[in-house]
Scaffold this active site. Structure first.
Site, PDB file in Angstrom:
ATOM      1  N   CYS A  13       0.823  -1.225   0.000  1.00 36.91           N
ATOM      2  CA  CYS A  13       0.000   0.000   0.000  1.00 36.91           C
ATOM      3  C   CYS A  13       0.853   1.269   0.000  1.00 36.91           C
ATOM      4  CB  CYS A  13      -0.937   0.017   1.199  1.00 36.91           C
ATOM      5  SG  CYS A  13      -2.140  -1.332   1.215  1.00 36.91           S
ATOM      6  N   ARG A  14       1.472   1.595   1.155  1.00 36.44           N
ATOM      7  CA  ARG A  14       2.116   2.902   1.307  1.00 36.44           C
ATOM      8  C   ARG A  14       3.477   3.002   0.626  1.00 36.44           C
ATOM      9  NH1 ARG A  14       1.790   2.751   7.668  1.00 36.44           N
ATOM     10  NH2 ARG A  14       2.147   0.580   7.094  1.00 36.44           N
TER      11      ARG A  14
HETATM   12  P1  4NP Z   1       1.242  -1.374   3.913  1.00 36.36           P
HETATM   13  O1  4NP Z   1      -0.207  -1.932   4.374  1.00 36.36           O
HETATM   14  O2  4NP Z   1       2.170  -1.640   5.079  1.00 36.36           O
HETATM   15  O3  4NP Z   1       1.035   0.087   3.683  1.00 36.36           O
HETATM   16  O4  4NP Z   1       1.611  -2.150   2.677  1.00 36.36           O
HETATM   17  C1  4NP Z   1      -0.433  -3.239   4.805  1.00 36.36           C
HETATM   18  C2  4NP Z   1      -0.580  -4.243   3.885  1.00 36.36           C
HETATM   19  C3  4NP Z   1      -0.850  -5.530   4.325  1.00 36.36           C
HETATM   20  C4  4NP Z   1      -0.973  -5.788   5.680  1.00 36.36           C
HETATM   21  C5  4NP Z   1      -0.819  -4.768   6.591  1.00 36.36           C
HETATM   22  C6  4NP Z   1      -0.535  -3.492   6.166  1.00 36.36           C
HETATM   23  N1  4NP Z   1      -1.283  -7.107   6.128  1.00 36.36           N
HETATM   24  O5  4NP Z   1      -1.491  -7.271   7.342  1.00 36.36           O
HETATM   25  O6  4NP Z   1      -1.345  -8.034   5.323  1.00 36.36           O
END
Ligand code: 4NP
Length: 154
Positions: A13-14
């Site tokens: 995501c981020r």
């Molecule tokens: P990110 O968001 O750290 O911004 O990529 C997430 C993507 C997946 C998960 C948690 C946060 N997950 O628990 O799978």
């Protein structure tokens, strides 16, 4: 060559959004060949996956490329290979310190690029669903980061 690594939890995501947005700004500023950008997650749930559909949709709407981007996990050699390691929240920061062992000035908290924002961590749209909010922070913060790199390294 200056190497920048964005880090979040899942790398879907981020941090991929930050990677795509900074790379786009580098292209617009004709600094390709001087700065590389990558991203990684501290967790391993999404290894090999493309960015989350919310991130893809937002980038598609703005014609920002995420071609070839797939999730990977942070590696200990990243601390040697990257000049700037930029994490999205406090949990990423403590996970990075566990991988590296101890504190490290090389690691920047993303929201320190935007000191006037009330938010001190980049909210996780995997849980909030708010990808637009994150894009606003990425667009503003990556411009600040590019200026910082120009001043410090180029
Ligand atoms: P990110 O968001 O750290 O911004 O990529 C997430 C993507 C997946 C998960 C948690 C946060 N997950 O628990 O799978």
């Amino acid at each position: 060559m200056i190497n920048v690594l964005f880090v979040c939890l899942g790398n879907i995501c981020r941090s991929p959004m930050a990677e795509a947005v900074l790379r786009d700004k580098i292209k617009i500023n004709e600094l390709e060949g001087q700065i590389t950008v990558d991203s990684a997650g501290t967790g391993d749930w999404h290894l090999g996956h493309p960015p989350h559909e919310g991130t893809r949709k937002l980038l598609d709407e703005r014609s920002i490329s995420y071609e070839g981007m797939i999730a990977r996990q942070v590696l200990s050699e990243d601390f040697t290979n990257f000049d700037y390691i930029i994490c999205m929240d406090q949990s990423n920061l403590s996970n990075l310190r566990k991988i590296k062992g101890g504190e490290d000035a090389q690691i920047i908290s993303y929201m320190d690029l935007l000191p006037n924002e009330t938010l001190r961590e980049v909210p996780d749209p995997y849980f909030t669903g708010n990808f637009e909010e994150v894009y606003g922070l990425m667009d503003a913060g990556c411009s600040v980061l590019l200026d910082k790199i120009k001043k410090e390294k180029l």
